[in-house]
Scaffold this motif. Structure first.
Motif, PDB file in Angstrom:
ATOM      1  N   CYS A  92     -74.927  42.197 -24.239  1.00  0.00           N
ATOM      2  CA  CYS A  92     -74.456  41.704 -25.550  1.00  0.00           C
ATOM      3  C   CYS A  92     -74.244  42.873 -26.509  1.00  0.00           C
ATOM      4  N   ILE A  93     -75.201  43.834 -26.503  1.00  0.00           N
ATOM      5  CA  ILE A  93     -75.089  44.996 -27.406  1.00  0.00           C
ATOM      6  C   ILE A  93     -73.849  45.818 -27.020  1.00  0.00           C
ATOM      7  N   LEU A  94     -73.689  46.004 -25.713  1.00  0.00           N
ATOM      8  CA  LEU A  94     -72.542  46.778 -25.237  1.00  0.00           C
ATOM      9  C   LEU A  94     -71.235  46.116 -25.690  1.00  0.00           C
ATOM     10  N   THR A  95     -71.168  44.789 -25.559  1.00  0.00           N
ATOM     11  CA  THR A  95     -69.941  44.076 -25.953  1.00  0.00           C
ATOM     12  C   THR A  95     -69.665  44.280 -27.435  1.00  0.00           C
ATOM     13  N   SER A  96     -70.717  44.163 -28.233  1.00  0.00           N
ATOM     14  CA  SER A  96     -70.534  44.350 -29.662  1.00  0.00           C
ATOM     15  C   SER A  96     -70.075  45.778 -29.959  1.00  0.00           C
ATOM     16  N   ALA A  97     -70.666  46.751 -29.248  1.00  0.00           N
ATOM     17  CA  ALA A  97     -70.301  48.160 -29.476  1.00  0.00           C
ATOM     18  C   ALA A  97     -68.857  48.432 -29.052  1.00  0.00           C
ATOM     19  N   ILE A  98     -68.297  47.567 -28.230  1.00  0.00           N
ATOM     20  CA  ILE A  98     -66.902  47.759 -27.819  1.00  0.00           C
ATOM     21  C   ILE A  98     -65.949  46.981 -28.727  1.00  0.00           C
ATOM     22  N   ILE A  99     -66.371  45.782 -29.159  1.00  0.00           N
ATOM     23  CA  ILE A  99     -65.448  44.985 -29.993  1.00  0.00           C
ATOM     24  C   ILE A  99     -65.346  45.575 -31.411  1.00  0.00           C
ATOM     25  N   LEU A 100     -66.489  45.878 -32.007  1.00  0.00           N
ATOM     26  CA  LEU A 100     -66.464  46.305 -33.424  1.00  0.00           C
ATOM     27  C   LEU A 100     -65.513  47.467 -33.725  1.00  0.00           C
ATOM     28  N   PRO A 101     -65.529  48.550 -32.914  1.00  0.00           N
ATOM     29  CA  PRO A 101     -64.661  49.674 -33.264  1.00  0.00           C
ATOM     30  C   PRO A 101     -63.156  49.377 -33.168  1.00  0.00           C
ATOM     31  N   TYR A 102     -62.740  48.297 -32.509  1.00  0.00           N
ATOM     32  CA  TYR A 102     -61.292  48.026 -32.592  1.00  0.00           C
ATOM     33  C   TYR A 102     -61.013  46.859 -33.533  1.00  0.00           C
ATOM     34  N   TYR A 103     -61.949  45.890 -33.583  1.00  0.00           N
ATOM     35  CA  TYR A 103     -61.777  44.743 -34.491  1.00  0.00           C
ATOM     36  C   TYR A 103     -61.728  45.247 -35.935  1.00  0.00           C
ATOM     37  N   ASN A 104     -62.604  46.204 -36.237  1.00  0.00           N
ATOM     38  CA  ASN A 104     -62.664  46.701 -37.609  1.00  0.00           C
ATOM     39  C   ASN A 104     -61.508  47.637 -37.961  1.00  0.00           C
ATOM     40  N   VAL A 105     -60.856  48.195 -36.950  1.00  0.00           N
ATOM     41  CA  VAL A 105     -59.645  48.978 -37.234  1.00  0.00           C
ATOM     42  C   VAL A 105     -58.584  48.018 -37.778  1.00  0.00           C
ATOM     43  N   VAL A 106     -58.473  46.836 -37.154  1.00  0.00           N
ATOM     44  CA  VAL A 106     -57.520  45.829 -37.645  1.00  0.00           C
ATOM     45  C   VAL A 106     -57.966  45.360 -39.036  1.00  0.00           C
ATOM     46  N   GLY A 107     -59.275  45.225 -39.228  1.00  0.00           N
ATOM     47  CA  GLY A 107     -59.803  44.874 -40.559  1.00  0.00           C
ATOM     48  C   GLY A 107     -59.324  45.890 -41.601  1.00  0.00           C
ATOM     49  N   GLY A 108     -59.333  47.171 -41.225  1.00  0.00           N
ATOM     50  CA  GLY A 108     -58.868  48.235 -42.112  1.00  0.00           C
ATOM     51  C   GLY A 108     -57.378  48.074 -42.422  1.00  0.00           C
ATOM     52  N   GLU A 139     -54.317  57.507 -43.297  1.00  0.00           N
ATOM     53  CA  GLU A 139     -54.382  56.261 -44.075  1.00  0.00           C
ATOM     54  C   GLU A 139     -55.154  55.158 -43.336  1.00  0.00           C
ATOM     55  N   PRO A 140     -54.791  54.846 -42.075  1.00  0.00           N
ATOM     56  CA  PRO A 140     -55.541  53.781 -41.394  1.00  0.00           C
ATOM     57  C   PRO A 140     -57.015  54.122 -41.246  1.00  0.00           C
ATOM     58  N   LEU A 141     -57.293  55.417 -41.033  1.00  0.00           N
ATOM     59  CA  LEU A 141     -58.696  55.821 -40.884  1.00  0.00           C
ATOM     60  C   LEU A 141     -59.472  55.577 -42.166  1.00  0.00           C
ATOM     61  N   LEU A 142     -58.835  55.930 -43.272  1.00  0.00           N
ATOM     62  CA  LEU A 142     -59.478  55.767 -44.570  1.00  0.00           C
ATOM     63  C   LEU A 142     -59.846  54.297 -44.804  1.00  0.00           C
ATOM     64  N   PHE A 143     -58.893  53.408 -44.526  1.00  0.00           N
ATOM     65  CA  PHE A 143     -59.132  51.981 -44.749  1.00  0.00           C
ATOM     66  C   PHE A 143     -60.126  51.428 -43.723  1.00  0.00           C
ATOM     67  N   PHE A 144     -60.078  51.970 -42.512  1.00  0.00           N
ATOM     68  CA  PHE A 144     -61.065  51.548 -41.510  1.00  0.00           C
ATOM     69  C   PHE A 144     -62.475  51.914 -41.986  1.00  0.00           C
ATOM     70  N   TYR A 145     -62.624  53.143 -42.487  1.00  0.00           N
ATOM     71  CA  TYR A 145     -63.953  53.570 -42.975  1.00  0.00           C
ATOM     72  C   TYR A 145     -64.410  52.657 -44.115  1.00  0.00           C
ATOM     73  N   ALA A 146     -63.473  52.355 -45.022  1.00  0.00           N
ATOM     74  CA  ALA A 146     -63.848  51.514 -46.166  1.00  0.00           C
ATOM     75  C   ALA A 146     -64.270  50.126 -45.676  1.00  0.00           C
ATOM     76  N   TYR A 147     -63.492  49.563 -44.754  1.00  0.00           N
ATOM     77  CA  TYR A 147     -63.803  48.219 -44.237  1.00  0.00           C
ATOM     78  C   TYR A 147     -65.136  48.235 -43.481  1.00  0.00           C
ATOM     79  N   MET A 148     -65.338  49.279 -42.691  1.00  0.00           N
ATOM     80  CA  MET A 148     -66.564  49.402 -41.885  1.00  0.00           C
ATOM     81  C   MET A 148     -67.784  49.509 -42.802  1.00  0.00           C
ATOM     82  N   ILE A 149     -67.652  50.306 -43.851  1.00  0.00           N
ATOM     83  CA  ILE A 149     -68.783  50.485 -44.769  1.00  0.00           C
ATOM     84  C   ILE A 149     -69.043  49.179 -45.527  1.00  0.00           C
TER      85      ILE A 149
END
Ligand code: PFF
Length: 438
Positions: A92-108, A139-149
């Motif tokens: 479950c932890i592994l799945t979360s560690a894989i989904i979050l870094p791409y799901y949150n890029v879209v969030g950004g 630009e996408p990185l900046l918004f990804f960081y903001a969304y992630m934080i």
């Protein structure tokens, strides 16, 4: 953490809306419309509805019941069934560690579109600028960081003051805004064509692929297979209510939002005679163009991206709560320390997934850029695998009568039959399809 000082939901409504918030997300507003389009509209919808209310609901209930019983994170919960099963929690932890870094890029990306809607005069520019934007480095990185934080801050604030409060505000807002948008779109000429496509089943399109695609969509959409509801269920203070009574709105709301999304996106696309093409393009290019040609289009475009942001954020916090609960319950970390650690991990991995649209586009694993590989791994392999192992653990190893979900004995029996037979067989088929063995 002992049971007495363990965090807890403030109300039944809190856990309901937080769980529904996990389910309702990009899966409903982005993935569901294009999956439906690719699979012939109404016929896909029927299978999707059947699977949601059987297998989807059964897995939501199972996970929540486990969490409410064991009152700890997923690996402890599976360890309670059998010590050898603790590894499922690790999965479950592994799945979360894989989904979050791409799901949150879209969030950004979504966050960026909201900001751009204030600064760009014509919403038309958004669509045209999408490829330039997503493939640029900063630009996408900046918004990804903001969304992630932003996600991290809500999780850091805790169960009641962070997650529960946020979902209690966001879910009703999201619902109302989506209805406003749907009504506006349904007033367009030829909107009915889209409604017909969405609801009228085309029997010739009903085949094995449609069924498997619909089941895959259900797993991603209701968030089962990575212990979200085990974790959320573990924060229920008193177990006086039956699990089904607390959790039934999750599946109902998830389906309802998918229906509203379909009733917004198809009429819009049909009335403008635009072919429905898959992937991010539909919401980031096609829809902004449609809104641009409406009076007050910029306003409706803004509403749409606010809806997307709210839906994505309530899912992102649930994805983050799973590893945070693990670090707090098992590793005895404090919540702040757990949140910071996992956030730093996601910021680093997310940087690579974000850059895979531009500078790191050449770097491919098995022919896919990092973002696509993470998406494939999570939805086609890890989530179904987690769901399958949950069914085996509960249906076969724990055995019947140990997890009571319904007060009604006939419903309880059907639930047990579903978890023991129907769900694992269906998931096995999805898994085999995911790794292209069938
Ligand atoms: N259900 C979310 C969506 O529809 O966007 C995605 C998701 C969240 C999947 C949490 C899995 C999960 F554990």
């Amino acid at each position: 953490m002992t049971e007495t000082n363990r965090a807890a939901w403030g109300s039944k409504l809190g856990i309901m809306l937080a769980s529904a918030g996990s389910a309702v997300g990009l899966g409903n507003l982005w993935r569901f419309p294009f999956c439906t389009a690719q699979n012939g509209g109404g016929s896909f919808l029927i299978i999707y509805l059947i699977c949601s209310f059987t297998i989807g609901a059964a897995l939501v209930f199972t996970e929540a019941a486990l969490g409410m019983k064991v009152k700890s994170e997923p690996s402890d919960a599976f360890g309670w069934i059998h010590p050898r099963l603790k590894f499922i929690g690790g999965l479950c932890i592994l799945t979360s560690a894989i989904i979050l870094p791409y799901y949150n890029v879209v969030g950004g990306w979504i966050l960026a579109y909201i900001f751009k809607s204030f600064s760009i005069t014509s919403i038309k520019n958004f669509g045209e600028a999408f490829t330039d934007f997503s493939s640029s480095a900063f630009e996408p990185l900046l918004f990804f960081y903001a969304y992630m934080i932003g996600t991290a801050i809500i999780v850091y604030m805790g169960i009641q003051k962070g997650i529960e409060k946020f979902c209690k505000i966001m879910m009703p807002v999201l619902f109302v805004l989506l209805i406003v948008l749907m009504i506006r779109v349904l007033m367009l000429d030829r909107a009915l064509e889209g409604v017909k496509f969405f609801f009228l089943p085309d029997i010739s399109k009903l085949n094995g692929k449609t069924m498997l695609d619909a089941m895959g969509q259900v797993f991603f959409s209701v968030s089962v297979g990575m212990g979200v509801y085990i974790t959320y269920g573990s924060y229920v203070k008193d177990n006086t209510e039956s699990v089904s009574r607390i959790m039934w709105p999750v599946v109902v709301l998830d389906v309802l939002i998918s229906l509203l999304a379909g009733l917004t996106i198809f009429p819009a696309v049909f009335s403008f005679n635009i072919p429905i093409n898959a992937g991010p393009a539909l919401i980031f290019i096609t829809l902004p163009k449609i809104f641009a040609s409406l009076p007050f289009g910029q306003f409706f475009g803004l509403i749409f991206f606010i809806i997307l942001l709210g839906a994505a954020a309530t899912s992102s916090i649930s994805l983050m709560e799973v590893p945070v609960a693990f670090l707090c319950d098992r590793m005895k970390f404090s919540r702040p320390k757990a949140v910071v650690l996992f956030t730093v991990f996601c910021l680093i991995t997310g940087t690579f997934t974000s850059l895979s649209f531009g500078k790191l586009g050449e770097f491919k694993i098995a022919g896919k850029i990092l973002f696509d590989q993470f998406d494939f791994l999570a939805s086609n392999i890890l989530l179904p695998l987690g769901g399958f192992l949950t069914c085996i653990a509960v249906g076969w190893i724990l055995g019947s009568g140990k997890l009571v979900v319904f007060n009604n004995s006939r419903l309880q029996k059907s639930f047990e039959f579903c978890i023991k037979w129907i769900a694992p067989i269906a998931i096995l088929l999805i898994l085999l399809k995911g790794i292209e063995l069938i």
